[in-house]
Design a protein around this motif. Structure first.
Motif: not given
Lengths: 273, 494
Positions: A162-177
């Motif tokens: 089927g089609k891709p449906h989730t994030v490809p891997c664990k990713v982290t984003g940070k802003c402020g705290s």
């Protein structure tokens, strides 16, 4: 004589067309300034590009938005995004809030608009703008959101059907705290998270995802920005299936250098929209 | 003649008022209409309120003028800038316990003003009357007014948010009578596009329903919206409005101020004054991020809200504001030490465990022995007694069905700490240890098979030599020159 008088009157007012134009210019400024004088006509205003990239896009030399992302070229005109994705982009006002700043004349309150924009199929953007009127703040925030649109990479959790449906891997984003972590989830999980990242992930086109947030998630502005940063990182992460070497291609500026030198006249200062 | 307070109407002379605006005079000042219209907060009905100093009741904020005149004549008390007070009734309720005839001198500023004879403009010679002015010179009062202003502004914005998102708005068009449904913005758009009636951008408006009602009233009385003249019938009115371009709201008409959000922005200022404000430089020196004219700083830290998501306990109905508090609660109330129970499980296993527990608790079943109970309380008692507050057997909960959240919007799942915050470089972060996954085999040691598989899929010759450390480094360093193929392109190829 009888004909002359009406003609004179018609000439005086300029006839129907220019009266529409008069109204269009919005003579005495009325309530709700910026109310789109001659509202319907506004949409067809010609876009005159001021950047080289804009010129290339306008003249059809660049066919998809992805070609721009390929070379990480900064996009400075929101019309470029409109050109490629005008109809599919949906914007959503996350919050309008009053903010105060201290000036010599006392406290000044303004409206601040947080806007998220996305096409639910692989693009997401976030914008913030402050202004005296709500509509101006929203409009400005939408433009900034368009300028910040990034592609979203989706992948599979397990079987590649089927089609891709989730994030490809664990990713982290940070802003402020605030730190937001996106974790792949099996098909059908939906988005597990707080309302703010949930909305953003839906607008990005990610169907299933676990989220894990740390820090003061009460600062929803930082929370949204951190989620956006995490989503943007999906294309920054090099997974094994991208290891293949691809042949180098020329950047658009180099490829169309002749075209640009002939057709593009750089403008020194652009009046702000 | 003895000047007696009852026979003369005592009014402070023009010199006495500290500000040019007069509270008690009416028609001349066009700020009062602003006062009346904007004095809406929470749209609560006018309520009977006792006067500050005596026990006479007035309906506030409807009869605010009578109240003010009463204050002036009976108690010589003047409240300054009543149009700056967003919530007048609460203001009076706040001050009533704090003000009494005794401490008027301390709370209010005292003014002396000459007395006027009733019906004349003559000043009675030698007469000076004391007046008390309750104003925001007092810091307490100033803070109070500011807080009312802030509250009202937030209420207005909430209302506006609702009106922006509500799609159940149904109304017939005022002019062409077509039934419009959708959002208020579409209705206003139609009025603007089809009939050129410009009321302003929908984003600037609030209480749109009432605004349209008002416009409708005008039209039904055959009165022009802009110049307020009357006409004989509908067609004549429409012709007039078309020719004179009166199909819009008169900016000088303060009756309509209450429908525009900008009028609620600053205390006591309407849109004209807000527009005239000059943007001075910000005080306090350096601010985070650069400030342009309109303060379009990308400062994301402004938006604070108390709670985003409450966390429900795993075993009972208790709601906690934060995840850590919920963990504490589990430990104290249910003797379930989450961290020690979970121990070395990876993220996906934790998720499965939580979903399993929620499922069992919902079915009133014990998580360890699977015994069924009549209700939640019995279950808790059983679990306490038989010490079943521990990690159940793996095959009970380690099932694929527990990947999916049992509870909708489960706050507990959103903060399952991964433990390894910086593990984005490690191999098994790409996917979990589920036997289904293809990439499971592609982990370190098995990459060769994966690469060959991918090569077959892409059906192009693969020059990239297989997995050695040197090669991984090379791929890192040459990453910048590699071009990333995008999702769609990959899809097309397959």
């Amino acid at each position: 004589m009888a004909d002359a008088a009406p003609a004179a009157r018609g000439g005086f007012r300029g006839g129907f067309g220019s009266r529409g134009g008069d109204r269009g210019r919005g003579g005495p400024r009325g309530r709700g300034r910026g109310r789109g004088r001659g509202r319907g006509k506004e949409a067809e205003k010609e876009w005159v590009p001021v950047t080289k990239l804009g010129r290339l896009v306008r003249d059809g030399k660049i066919r998809t938005l992805e070609e721009i992302y390929l070379f990480s070229l900064p996009i400075k005109e929101s019309e470029i995004i409109d050109f490629f994705m005008g109809v599919t982009l949906k914007d959503e006002v996350l919050k309008i809030m009053p903010v105060q700043k201290q000036t010599r004349a006392g406290q000044r309150t303004r409206f601040k608009a947080f806007v998220a924009i996305g096409d639910s199929n692989g693009h997401i953007g976030l914008g913030v703008k402050c202004s005296k009127e709500v509509a101006t703040a929203i409009r400005g925030a939408i433009i900034l959101a368009k300028l910040s649109v990034v592609p979203v990479r989706r992948g599979y959790w397990g079987n590649k059907i089927g089609k891709p449906h989730t994030v490809p891997c664990k990713v982290t984003g940070k802003c402020g705290s605030v730190q937001v972590r996106l974790i792949p989830a099996p098909r059908g999980t939906g988005i597990v998270g707080a309302p703010v990242p949930k909305k953003l992930l839906q607008m990005a086109g990610i169907e299933d995802c676990y989220t894990s947030a740390r820090g003061s998630t009460g600062t929803l502005g930082n929370f949204a920005k951190a989620t956006y940063a995490a989503i943007a990182k999906t294309y920054a992460y090099l997974t094994p299936d991208l290891w293949k070497e691809m042949p180098l291609t020329k950047a658009p500026y180099a490829q169309y250098a002749e075209f640009l030198s002939k057709n593009h006249r750089p403008v020194t200062q652009r009046p702000d929209a | 003649m003895e000047p007696s307070q009852s026979s003369k109407k005592l009014r402070p002379g023009p010199r006495a008022t500290p500000r040019p605006r007069k509270e008690s005079s009416s028609a001349a000042s066009n700020k009062l209409p602003v006062l009346k219209q904007l004095n809406r907060y929470n749209d609560t009905e006018s309520q009977e309120t006792e006067c500050l100093l005596c026990s006479e009741c007035f309906s506030l904020p409807k009869n605010i003028d009578t109240f003010l005149t009463h204050l002036l004549s009976s108690h010589h008390l003047v409240i300054a800038d009543t149009h700056c007070i967003a919530d007048f009734k609460s203001y009076i309720d706040y001050w009533r316990p704090k003000i009494s005839l005794a401490n008027l001198n301390e709370v209010c500023t005292v003014m002396h003003a000459p007395v006027k004879e009733l019906g004349t403009n003559h000043h009675v010679e030698g007469e000076q009357q004391e007046f008390f002015l309750l104003s925001d010179i007092l810091p307490e009062d100033c803070a109070l007014r500011r807080s009312y202003q802030q509250q009202r502004l937030e209420w207005i914005l909430q209302r506006q948010q609702f009106e922006r998102e509500d799609t159940n708005f149904k109304r017939g068009c005022l002019i062409c009578r077509t039934q419009m449904s959708g959002t208020r913005a579409t209705y206003l758009q139609h009025l603007g596009d089809a009939h050129n009636i410009q009321l302003g951008r929908a984003d600037n408006l609030v209480f749109v329903d009432e605004l349209i009602d008002q416009i409708e009233q005008y039209l039904e009385k055959f009165q022009c919206i802009y110049c307020e003249k009357f006409f004989t019938d509908r067609l004549v009115l429409r012709e007039h409005m078309r020719k004179k371009m009166h199909k819009r709201i008169n900016p000088g008409n303060h009756l309509f101020d209450q429908y525009y959000a900008v009028n609620y922005l600053e205390m006591g200022k309407n849109w004209q004054q807000v527009a005239d404000e000059k943007e001075g430089p910000e005080l306090g020196g350096y601010t985070s991020g650069s400030e342009a004219a309109d303060g379009d700083v990308a400062d994301w830290g402004d938006w604070n809200e108390a709670t985003t998501m409450t966390v429900t306990c795993l075993f009972c109905e208790t709601q906690c504001d934060q995840w850590e508090i919920a963990i504490q609660h589990l430990k104290q109330e249910h003797k379930f030490d989450f961290h020690s129970v979970v121990g070395q499980l990876d993220f996906y296993q934790k998720v499965k465990l939580v979903n399993y527990i929620r499922n069992q608790v919902e079915n009133k079943t014990c998580i360890v022995c699977e015994e069924k109970f009549a209700n939640g309380v019995d279950l808790l008692i059983h679990m306490d007694n038989s010490n079943h507050n521990k990690l159940p057997d793996k095959d009970l909960w380690d099932r694929a069905e527990y990947y999916f959240p049992t509870k909708e919007d489960d706050g507990f799942l959103c903060q399952l700490d991964d433990g390894r915050a910086d593990d984005e470089g490690t191999p098994d972060c790409v996917t979990g240890e589920d036997p289904d996954t293809q990439l499971q085999e592609a982990l370190v040691g098995g990459r060769l098979s994966e690469v060959i598989e991918l090569k077959a899929e892409l059906s192009q010759p693969l020059q990239l030599p297989v997995n050695t450390n040197a090669d991984m480094q090379k791929s890192e360093s040459t990453r910048v020159t590699h071009h990333v193929k995008f999702q769609d392109a990959e899809e097309k190829e397959k």
